[in-house]
Write an enzyme that holds these catalytic residues in place. Structure first.
Site, mmCIF file in Angstrom:
data_model
loop_
_atom_site.group_PDB
_atom_site.id
_atom_site.type_symbol
_atom_site.label_atom_id
_atom_site.label_comp_id
_atom_site.label_asym_id
_atom_site.label_seq_id
_atom_site.Cartn_x
_atom_site.Cartn_y
_atom_site.Cartn_z
ATOM 1 N N GLU A 66 16.623 1.535 -0.593
ATOM 2 C CA GLU A 66 15.420 2.267 -0.342
ATOM 3 C C GLU A 66 15.988 3.812 -0.229
ATOM 4 O OE1 GLU A 66 12.434 0.856 2.229
ATOM 5 O OE2 GLU A 66 12.338 2.901 3.195
ATOM 6 N N ASP B 288 -0.711 0.336 9.734
ATOM 7 C CA ASP B 288 -0.280 -1.001 9.533
ATOM 8 C C ASP B 288 -1.033 -1.756 9.022
ATOM 9 O OD1 ASP B 288 2.617 -0.814 9.979
ATOM 10 O OD2 ASP B 288 2.259 -0.768 12.157
ATOM 11 N N ARG C 9 7.555 10.804 20.136
ATOM 12 C CA ARG C 9 8.687 10.001 21.156
ATOM 13 C C ARG C 9 9.817 9.303 20.197
ATOM 14 N NH1 ARG C 9 6.522 4.863 21.196
ATOM 15 N NH2 ARG C 9 7.534 4.222 23.140
ATOM 16 N N TYR D 97 -1.461 7.071 7.866
ATOM 17 C CA TYR D 97 -0.426 5.738 7.707
ATOM 18 C C TYR D 97 -1.035 4.549 8.761
ATOM 19 C CZ TYR D 97 2.808 2.175 8.183
ATOM 20 O OH TYR D 97 3.472 0.963 8.054
ATOM 21 N N ARG E 214 18.017 2.678 3.602
ATOM 22 C CA ARG E 214 18.112 1.249 4.163
ATOM 23 C C ARG E 214 18.293 0.179 3.055
ATOM 24 N NH1 ARG E 214 12.376 0.216 6.977
ATOM 25 N NH2 ARG E 214 11.073 1.060 5.649
ATOM 26 N N ARG F 279 15.434 2.050 24.943
ATOM 27 C CA ARG F 279 15.335 0.806 26.095
ATOM 28 C C ARG F 279 16.555 0.533 26.951
ATOM 29 N NH1 ARG F 279 12.977 -3.331 21.517
ATOM 30 N NH2 ARG F 279 11.030 -2.254 21.260
ATOM 31 N N ARG G 103 4.982 11.259 1.024
ATOM 32 C CA ARG G 103 6.129 10.970 0.733
ATOM 33 C C ARG G 103 5.957 9.630 -0.016
ATOM 34 N NH1 ARG G 103 9.986 8.960 4.366
ATOM 35 N NH2 ARG G 103 8.454 8.969 6.280
HETATM 36 P P1 FDA Z 1 -3.572 -0.263 -0.068
HETATM 37 O O1 FDA Z 1 -2.726 1.038 -0.621
HETATM 38 O O2 FDA Z 1 -2.537 -1.513 0.202
HETATM 39 O O3 FDA Z 1 -4.580 -0.491 -1.248
HETATM 40 C C1 FDA Z 1 -5.257 0.372 -2.026
HETATM 41 C C2 FDA Z 1 -5.433 -0.076 -3.324
HETATM 42 O O4 FDA Z 1 -6.346 0.847 -4.151
HETATM 43 C C3 FDA Z 1 -4.337 -0.087 -4.164
HETATM 44 O O5 FDA Z 1 -4.062 -1.251 -4.577
HETATM 45 C C4 FDA Z 1 -4.504 0.949 -5.338
HETATM 46 O O6 FDA Z 1 -4.029 0.121 -6.545
HETATM 47 C C5 FDA Z 1 -6.061 0.828 -5.273
HETATM 48 N N1 FDA Z 1 -6.678 2.153 -5.967
HETATM 49 C C6 FDA Z 1 -6.429 3.410 -5.661
HETATM 50 N N2 FDA Z 1 -6.904 4.256 -6.419
HETATM 51 C C7 FDA Z 1 -7.724 3.526 -7.347
HETATM 52 C C8 FDA Z 1 -8.652 3.687 -8.344
HETATM 53 N N3 FDA Z 1 -8.688 5.093 -8.788
HETATM 54 N N4 FDA Z 1 -9.335 2.822 -8.850
HETATM 55 C C9 FDA Z 1 -8.936 1.545 -8.528
HETATM 56 N N5 FDA Z 1 -8.026 1.390 -7.619
HETATM 57 C C10 FDA Z 1 -7.283 2.360 -6.983
HETATM 58 N N6 FDA Z 1 2.157 -2.519 7.527
HETATM 59 C C11 FDA Z 1 2.576 -3.304 8.223
HETATM 60 O O7 FDA Z 1 1.717 -3.824 9.173
HETATM 61 N N7 FDA Z 1 3.920 -3.692 8.551
HETATM 62 C C12 FDA Z 1 4.661 -3.234 7.652
HETATM 63 O O8 FDA Z 1 6.151 -3.731 7.908
HETATM 64 C C13 FDA Z 1 4.470 -2.240 6.730
HETATM 65 N N8 FDA Z 1 5.306 -1.907 5.914
HETATM 66 C C14 FDA Z 1 5.136 -0.663 5.041
HETATM 67 C C15 FDA Z 1 5.877 -0.258 4.039
HETATM 68 C C16 FDA Z 1 5.426 0.746 3.313
HETATM 69 C C17 FDA Z 1 6.740 1.322 2.153
HETATM 70 C C18 FDA Z 1 4.301 1.040 3.210
HETATM 71 C C19 FDA Z 1 3.931 2.266 2.383
HETATM 72 C C20 FDA Z 1 3.409 0.789 3.869
HETATM 73 C C21 FDA Z 1 3.659 -0.442 4.836
HETATM 74 N N9 FDA Z 1 2.724 -1.086 5.499
HETATM 75 C C22 FDA Z 1 3.079 -2.151 6.753
HETATM 76 C C23 FDA Z 1 1.371 -0.672 5.607
HETATM 77 C C24 FDA Z 1 0.487 -1.390 4.543
HETATM 78 O O9 FDA Z 1 1.066 -1.464 3.353
HETATM 79 C C25 FDA Z 1 -0.715 -0.920 4.758
HETATM 80 O O10 FDA Z 1 -1.343 -1.350 6.002
HETATM 81 C C26 FDA Z 1 -1.871 -1.719 3.611
HETATM 82 O O11 FDA Z 1 -1.252 -1.256 2.670
HETATM 83 C C27 FDA Z 1 -3.100 -0.926 3.904
HETATM 84 O O12 FDA Z 1 -4.275 -1.302 3.177
HETATM 85 P P2 FDA Z 1 -4.893 -0.418 2.223
HETATM 86 O O13 FDA Z 1 -6.187 -1.438 1.745
HETATM 87 O O14 FDA Z 1 -5.759 0.687 3.092
HETATM 88 O O15 FDA Z 1 -4.178 0.378 1.247
#
Ligand code: FDA
Length: 388
Positions: free
Chosen positions: A313, A363, A175, A361, A289, A179, A258
């Site tokens: 970015e 949040d 979608r 993905y 952006r 608005r 990506r």
């Molecule tokens: P996350 O990726 O944060 O943590 C995973 C961890 O595992 C990392 O620290 C990594 O180093 C570790 N890891 C991986 N492999 C490993 C290994 N082999 N050994 C040890 N450690 C390891 N959300 C939102 O609500 N509002 C927003 O505005 C945004 N904006 C945003 C921008 C961008 C560019 C991204 C990519 C993401 C967002 N998000 C967001 C999403 C937000 O980042 C996301 O919800 C959280 O990171 C999720 O947390 P996780 O714990 O799942 O993963």
């Protein structure tokens, strides 16, 4: 060392599970992270020259309508009353987003009422029927019409994907909200705000418990460190939030992502763009952006008035060496993911969660919400027996 639970990854998913197991069940939890800091992608730190808080992995805006999550996160931080708004620079003019009546009237140099604008866009969107789109371009035109698509979506999307929208599958967008009023608030959740003293302070409070030990610079697959996959799996329950394909040594194929490149700069002016996020919709501008971090915290009077921090970015496909940010989710990815889900069934004491562990993905509020559910529904019943 005896531990009751190993958590791989100190992002919001991992820390939520760790905090619950430590506080609720009094279990000993070790959290390892391969990075040099906790918090995963939500980590932020003050830029050294200005003290302005920079979200190191891209702007993070907290918002949720989930009352359980809201109550939970408020145990660790207070939130400001920040409301996110985004503008876009196109053809030398700045327009409000998401596309709203203000955007439409500015773009068409008109003063349409909501009904007039609705009729206009409906007519322009009739060029393609929604259900029959062969690619992203046709789908987008069927939703918002060609003029708005060509201005605000076409080149921006091409920059995000480094692929022409005519070569992208229609499913990439389901979608495109328009608005028919002047509301340009980006999120419409019940709760929204930024952590008053920053993400890192919030995240550190989650990990601050005598039963939680955090080990940084520690890779789960590094067999020279104590809590590696070979040593732990089968002996201690594991919550794994790293990439699911890496866990299984890519045997079901490599999942595609990506990534983003960030170019950060301190400028000798108090205000660069007057707003936190400005998109660049023109194809001639290489970045998607610019973030200006001071505007996320207008309440912080300690920020300098003669300097600002901006971050451009850029978006591209990730290689294995890059940070995986957004799942691409091609048909081949979906097939690989199914094979990984089947392999997970053979690892009953390993719980895959979070963005990387589920190839979704999420949040922040979704990562926290799904971690709370995993804790309540799977981990707590299993771990209860280990608690003293
Ligand atoms: P996350 O990726 O944060 O943590 C995973 C961890 O595992 C990392 O620290 C990594 O180093 C570790 N890891 C991986 N492999 C490993 C290994 N082999 N050994 C040890 N450690 C390891 N959300 C939102 O609500 N509002 C927003 O505005 C945004 N904006 C945003 C921008 C961008 C560019 C991204 C990519 C993401 C967002 N998000 C967001 C999403 C937000 O980042 C996301 O919800 C959280 O990171 C999720 O947390 P996780 O714990 O799942 O993963």
């Amino acid at each position: 060392m005896t531990v009751d639970l190993l958590v791989v990854g100190s992002g919001f998913f991992g820390l939520t599970v760790a905090e619950r197991a430590a506080r609720d069940l009094d279990l000993k939890v070790v959290v390892i992270d391969q990075r040099s800091h906790i918090g995963g992608n939500a980590y932020s730190a003050p830029e050294p020259e200005t003290g302005i808080e920079v979200h190191q992995y891209g702007a993070h805006l907290f918002h949720t309508s989930n009352e359980t999550v809201w109550e939970y996160v408020n145990r660790f931080t207070k939130f400001t009353d920040y409301e996110h708004r985004v503008f876009t620079n196109f053809g030398g003019e700045v327009f409000p987003l998401p596309i709203n009546l203000g955007t439409i009237n500015q773009f068409f140099r008109a003063a349409y009422s909501p009904d007039e604008a609705r009729a206009l866009i409906k007519g322009q969107a009739a060029e393609f029927a929604t259900g029959e789109s062969r690619n992203l371009e046709e789908k987008a035109i069927s939703l918002i019409g060609r003029p708005l698509y060509e201005a605000f979506i076409r080149d921006y999307t091409a920059k995000q994907w480094q692929t022409a929208p005519t070569a992208l599958p229609a499913e990439v967008i389901s979608r495109l909200p328009v608005r028919y009023n002047y509301d340009n608030r980006y999120f419409n959740d019940t709760h929204e705000g930024l952590p008053v003293d920053g993400y890192t302070a919030w995240i550190e409070r989650m990990a601050d418990h005598p039963n939680i030990e955090v080990r940084l610079n520690t890779d789960f697959f590094d067999e020279t460190q104590e809590f590696n996959k070979k040593a732990v799996v089968g002996r201690t329950p594991v919550v794994y939030t790293g990439p699911v394909d890496r866990y299984f040594d890519y045997q079901g194929g490599e999942l595609t992502w990506r990534t983003l490149d960030f170019e950060q700069e301190v400028l000798p002016i108090g205000d660069f763009q007057g707003t936190p996020v400005m998109n660049y919709a023109d194809g001639s501008v290489p970045y998607t952006r610019i973030h200006e971090f001071r505007h996320f915290h207008p309440e912080r009077t300690e920020y300098p008035t003669d300097k600002t921090v901006i971050m451009r970015e850029f978006s591209r496909a990730a290689t294995r060496a890059d940070e995986p940010y957004y799942p691409i989710n091609t048909p081949a990815d979906r097939e690989s993911l199914l094979s990984y889900r089947a392999l997970q069934a053979g690892e009953p004491n390993v719980f895959f969660g979070g963005r990387l562990g589920t190839y979704q993905y999420l949040d922040m509020h979704m990562a926290i919400g799904s971690a709370l559910s995993m804790y309540d529904n799977k981990l707590k019943p299993l771990l209860r027996g280990s608690s003293k």
